[in-house]
Design a protein around this motif. Sequence first.
Motif, PDB file in Angstrom:
ATOM      1  N   GLY A  15      30.104   7.737   2.898  1.00 35.11           N
ATOM      2  CA  GLY A  15      28.747   7.714   3.451  1.00 35.11           C
ATOM      3  C   GLY A  15      28.400   6.326   3.970  1.00 35.11           C
ATOM      4  O   GLY A  15      29.274   5.527   4.310  1.00 35.11           O
ATOM      5  N   GLU A  16      27.103   6.059   3.983  1.00 31.60           N
ATOM      6  CA  GLU A  16      26.623   4.803   4.587  1.00 31.60           C
ATOM      7  C   GLU A  16      26.450   3.704   3.529  1.00 31.60           C
ATOM      8  O   GLU A  16      27.196   2.730   3.488  1.00 31.60           O
ATOM      9  N   ALA A  17      25.464   3.893   2.680  1.00 30.98           N
ATOM     10  CA  ALA A  17      25.143   2.900   1.653  1.00 30.98           C
ATOM     11  C   ALA A  17      24.300   3.583   0.589  1.00 30.98           C
ATOM     12  O   ALA A  17      23.652   4.592   0.870  1.00 30.98           O
ATOM     13  N   PRO A  18      24.286   3.045  -0.620  1.00 28.27           N
ATOM     14  CA  PRO A  18      23.465   3.665  -1.670  1.00 28.27           C
ATOM     15  C   PRO A  18      21.978   3.622  -1.314  1.00 28.27           C
ATOM     16  O   PRO A  18      21.521   2.693  -0.653  1.00 28.27           O
ATOM     17  N   GLY A  19      21.239   4.636  -1.748  1.00 29.07           N
ATOM     18  CA  GLY A  19      19.777   4.625  -1.638  1.00 29.07           C
ATOM     19  C   GLY A  19      19.186   4.232  -2.987  1.00 29.07           C
ATOM     20  O   GLY A  19      19.911   3.750  -3.871  1.00 29.07           O
ATOM     21  N   GLU A  22      20.693   6.111  -6.057  1.00 30.00           N
ATOM     22  CA  GLU A  22      22.077   5.670  -6.277  1.00 30.00           C
ATOM     23  C   GLU A  22      22.069   4.274  -6.902  1.00 30.00           C
ATOM     24  O   GLU A  22      22.869   3.958  -7.780  1.00 30.00           O
ATOM     25  N   PRO A  28      27.277   7.224  -6.121  1.00 35.46           N
ATOM     26  CA  PRO A  28      26.907   7.602  -4.766  1.00 35.46           C
ATOM     27  C   PRO A  28      26.325   9.017  -4.703  1.00 35.46           C
ATOM     28  O   PRO A  28      26.657   9.866  -5.524  1.00 35.46           O
ATOM     29  N   PHE A  29      25.456   9.235  -3.747  1.00 28.93           N
ATOM     30  CA  PHE A  29      24.936  10.568  -3.422  1.00 28.93           C
ATOM     31  C   PHE A  29      24.416  11.318  -4.656  1.00 28.93           C
ATOM     32  O   PHE A  29      24.872  12.424  -4.963  1.00 28.93           O
ATOM     33  N   ALA A  33      19.886  13.626  -0.720  1.00 30.14           N
ATOM     34  CA  ALA A  33      21.032  13.834   0.182  1.00 30.14           C
ATOM     35  C   ALA A  33      22.246  14.305  -0.626  1.00 30.14           C
ATOM     36  O   ALA A  33      23.044  15.118  -0.157  1.00 30.14           O
ATOM     37  N   ASN A  55      31.026   4.700  -0.144  1.00 32.52           N
ATOM     38  CA  ASN A  55      30.159   4.327   0.969  1.00 32.52           C
ATOM     39  C   ASN A  55      30.749   3.151   1.727  1.00 32.52           C
ATOM     40  O   ASN A  55      31.601   2.426   1.199  1.00 32.52           O
ATOM     41  N   HIS A 133      25.644  13.358   8.460  1.00 38.12           N
ATOM     42  CA  HIS A 133      25.227  12.896   7.140  1.00 38.12           C
ATOM     43  C   HIS A 133      24.196  13.891   6.578  1.00 38.12           C
ATOM     44  O   HIS A 133      23.319  14.355   7.319  1.00 38.12           O
TER      45      HIS A 133
HETATM   46  N1  URA Z   1      23.342   8.050   1.510  1.00 37.77           N
HETATM   47  C1  URA Z   1      24.551   7.480   1.635  1.00 37.77           C
HETATM   48  O1  URA Z   1      25.033   7.239   2.733  1.00 37.77           O
HETATM   49  N2  URA Z   1      25.216   7.182   0.529  1.00 37.77           N
HETATM   50  C2  URA Z   1      24.748   7.432  -0.682  1.00 37.77           C
HETATM   51  O2  URA Z   1      25.435   7.143  -1.648  1.00 37.77           O
HETATM   52  C3  URA Z   1      23.487   8.045  -0.788  1.00 37.77           C
HETATM   53  C4  URA Z   1      22.800   8.342   0.315  1.00 37.77           C
END
Ligand code: URA
Length: 163
Positions: A15-19, A22, A28-29, A33, A55, A133
């Motif tokens: 994915g992109e990055a933790p929110g 997370e 992650p995730f 999402a 991520n 995503h």
């Molecule tokens: N969105 C992401 O791209 N990664 C995550 O871990 C959570 C949400």
Amino acid sequence: MFSDGNPKSEIMLIGEAPGANEDQEGLPFVGRAGILLDKMLAAINLDRKKVYISNIVNYRPPENRRPSDQEIKRYLPFITRHIEIIKPKIIVLLGSTAMNALIGDEFVISKMRGKWIEKKFGNFKTSVIITFHPAFLMRQPAQKKMAWIDLKMIREKKNKLNI
Ligand code: URA
């Protein structure tokens, strides 16, 4: 660490990055999402214990913004090495940040999703597919039908590779 799953997994999702969620849990995730991602995986008989999730960037950018080019560049060696260590037979890139970081800035997701690409990461070559995503799919539910096409392609590949 913001990665989760079995390190012996044959399928790696990026994915992109933790929110915020997370960030709190260090996984992650796990937020909204993540719930949709779990449903997407379940639709093709997968669960997160069977895949490896990471991520592009491993910390939460302030205000949940998209990671900057500089942040992505800084993390690129880590995700590349991560892929070399896990050696997945299939990589699923979730969203355009992951696609642009690992495939190239010149691509647009609407044209790139739903295609298999053979790609080398460091010294390891594998099959990559790009899909939307889950956070994007929550904002644009009409695109779920395209994501379903991608998921079916992943299921087919997984069956073909016997994984
Ligand atoms: N969105 C992401 O791209 N990664 C995550 O871990 C959570 C949400």
